[in-house]
Design a protein around this motif. Sequence first.
Motif, PDB file in Angstrom:
ATOM      1  N   LYS A  64      43.950  24.861  55.841  1.00 46.38           N
ATOM      2  CA  LYS A  64      43.409  23.498  55.927  1.00 46.38           C
ATOM      3  C   LYS A  64      42.415  23.402  57.071  1.00 46.38           C
ATOM      4  O   LYS A  64      42.663  23.884  58.173  1.00 46.38           O
ATOM      5  N   GLY A  65      41.281  22.763  56.782  1.00 44.80           N
ATOM      6  CA  GLY A  65      40.245  22.590  57.780  1.00 44.80           C
ATOM      7  C   GLY A  65      39.283  23.761  57.870  1.00 44.80           C
ATOM      8  O   GLY A  65      38.243  23.652  58.520  1.00 44.80           O
ATOM      9  N   ARG A  66      39.630  24.876  57.247  1.00 44.86           N
ATOM     10  CA  ARG A  66      38.757  26.053  57.271  1.00 44.86           C
ATOM     11  C   ARG A  66      38.211  26.415  55.891  1.00 44.86           C
ATOM     12  O   ARG A  66      37.079  26.889  55.765  1.00 44.86           O
ATOM     13  N   PHE A  67      39.016  26.216  54.858  1.00 47.85           N
ATOM     14  CA  PHE A  67      38.621  26.556  53.496  1.00 47.85           C
ATOM     15  C   PHE A  67      38.358  25.281  52.699  1.00 47.85           C
ATOM     16  O   PHE A  67      39.033  24.271  52.897  1.00 47.85           O
ATOM     17  N   THR A  68      37.404  25.360  51.788  1.00 50.41           N
ATOM     18  CA  THR A  68      37.116  24.243  50.898  1.00 50.41           C
ATOM     19  C   THR A  68      37.001  24.745  49.469  1.00 50.41           C
ATOM     20  O   THR A  68      36.228  25.663  49.197  1.00 50.41           O
ATOM     21  N   ILE A  69      37.771  24.130  48.577  1.00 52.57           N
ATOM     22  CA  ILE A  69      37.690  24.472  47.160  1.00 52.57           C
ATOM     23  C   ILE A  69      36.828  23.433  46.453  1.00 52.57           C
ATOM     24  O   ILE A  69      36.889  22.239  46.772  1.00 52.57           O
ATOM     25  N   SER A  70      36.021  23.895  45.518  1.00 50.04           N
ATOM     26  CA  SER A  70      35.193  22.981  44.738  1.00 50.04           C
ATOM     27  C   SER A  70      35.046  23.535  43.325  1.00 50.04           C
ATOM     28  O   SER A  70      35.294  24.730  43.083  1.00 50.04           O
ATOM     29  N   ARG A  71      34.659  22.666  42.410  1.00 50.73           N
ATOM     30  CA  ARG A  71      34.526  23.060  41.012  1.00 50.73           C
ATOM     31  C   ARG A  71      33.236  22.547  40.421  1.00 50.73           C
ATOM     32  O   ARG A  71      32.741  21.482  40.797  1.00 50.73           O
ATOM     33  N   ASP A  72      32.709  23.322  39.492  1.00 49.11           N
ATOM     34  CA  ASP A  72      31.614  22.891  38.637  1.00 49.11           C
ATOM     35  C   ASP A  72      32.199  22.879  37.229  1.00 49.11           C
ATOM     36  O   ASP A  72      32.295  23.912  36.572  1.00 49.11           O
ATOM     37  N   ASN A  73      32.634  21.702  36.783  1.00 48.78           N
ATOM     38  CA  ASN A  73      33.329  21.625  35.500  1.00 48.78           C
ATOM     39  C   ASN A  73      32.416  21.999  34.334  1.00 48.78           C
ATOM     40  O   ASN A  73      32.874  22.522  33.325  1.00 48.78           O
ATOM     41  N   ALA A  74      31.139  21.722  34.472  1.00 48.67           N
ATOM     42  CA  ALA A  74      30.203  22.058  33.394  1.00 48.67           C
ATOM     43  C   ALA A  74      30.109  23.564  33.207  1.00 48.67           C
ATOM     44  O   ALA A  74      29.839  24.045  32.097  1.00 48.67           O
ATOM     45  N   LYS A  75      30.334  24.306  34.287  1.00 44.78           N
ATOM     46  CA  LYS A  75      30.246  25.766  34.224  1.00 44.78           C
ATOM     47  C   LYS A  75      31.624  26.415  34.219  1.00 44.78           C
ATOM     48  O   LYS A  75      31.717  27.643  34.232  1.00 44.78           O
ATOM     49  N   ASN A  76      32.671  25.591  34.226  1.00 44.47           N
ATOM     50  CA  ASN A  76      34.042  26.131  34.284  1.00 44.47           C
ATOM     51  C   ASN A  76      34.179  27.141  35.414  1.00 44.47           C
ATOM     52  O   ASN A  76      34.754  28.232  35.243  1.00 44.47           O
ATOM     53  N   THR A  77      33.660  26.766  36.560  1.00 42.95           N
ATOM     54  CA  THR A  77      33.623  27.653  37.714  1.00 42.95           C
ATOM     55  C   THR A  77      34.270  26.971  38.914  1.00 42.95           C
ATOM     56  O   THR A  77      34.076  25.776  39.131  1.00 42.95           O
ATOM     57  N   VAL A  78      35.024  27.762  39.659  1.00 42.66           N
ATOM     58  CA  VAL A  78      35.638  27.274  40.889  1.00 42.66           C
ATOM     59  C   VAL A  78      35.134  28.129  42.043  1.00 42.66           C
ATOM     60  O   VAL A  78      34.883  29.331  41.883  1.00 42.66           O
ATOM     61  N   TYR A  79      34.959  27.487  43.184  1.00 47.46           N
ATOM     62  CA  TYR A  79      34.460  28.158  44.374  1.00 47.46           C
ATOM     63  C   TYR A  79      35.473  27.979  45.510  1.00 47.46           C
ATOM     64  O   TYR A  79      36.194  26.990  45.565  1.00 47.46           O
ATOM     65  N   LEU A  80      35.467  28.933  46.411  1.00 48.76           N
ATOM     66  CA  LEU A  80      36.253  28.815  47.630  1.00 48.76           C
ATOM     67  C   LEU A  80      35.367  29.182  48.801  1.00 48.76           C
ATOM     68  O   LEU A  80      35.002  30.344  48.972  1.00 48.76           O
ATOM     69  N   GLN A  81      34.979  28.183  49.569  1.00 53.22           N
ATOM     70  CA  GLN A  81      34.202  28.411  50.780  1.00 53.22           C
ATOM     71  C   GLN A  81      35.178  28.656  51.917  1.00 53.22           C
ATOM     72  O   GLN A  81      36.011  27.796  52.218  1.00 53.22           O
ATOM     73  N   MET A  82      35.088  29.814  52.529  1.00 51.29           N
ATOM     74  CA  MET A  82      36.017  30.197  53.588  1.00 51.29           C
ATOM     75  C   MET A  82      35.246  30.335  54.891  1.00 51.29           C
ATOM     76  O   MET A  82      34.366  31.197  55.013  1.00 51.29           O
TER      77      MET A  82
END
Length: 118
Positions: A64-82
């Motif tokens: 928490k506070g270091r990683f961010t999860i996000s999604r692009d639903n149109a591309k069915n893609t998930v990202y993890l910014q660490m």
Amino acid sequence: QVQLVESGGGLVHTGGSLRLSCAASGSFFSVASMGWYRQAPGNQRELVATSTSGASTNYADSVKGRFTISRDNAKNTVYLQMNSLKPEDTAVYYCYARVVSTTILAYWGQGTQVTVSS
């Protein structure tokens, strides 16, 4: 058949950043939730972060506070910014998706290695 293809792992120094990506492809109606788990040598696989189709997110306390999860639903893609990576973040990171077709099934990616050097 559903495939999860991950990318973005690698080697960084303590304090560095990496961005993981995972794209779901195949025959399905939608992706209900996507997320990331990790497994370090000798440890059990543990949750890192998850995201529902409604954009609700959940994080392990350790990230928490270091990683961010996000999604692009149109591309069915998930990202993890660490960010602010630590040696204890070193692990194989696995993408996870609950996919809706005629039923709801869970799928895993092949894993991508993240190594943080001290």
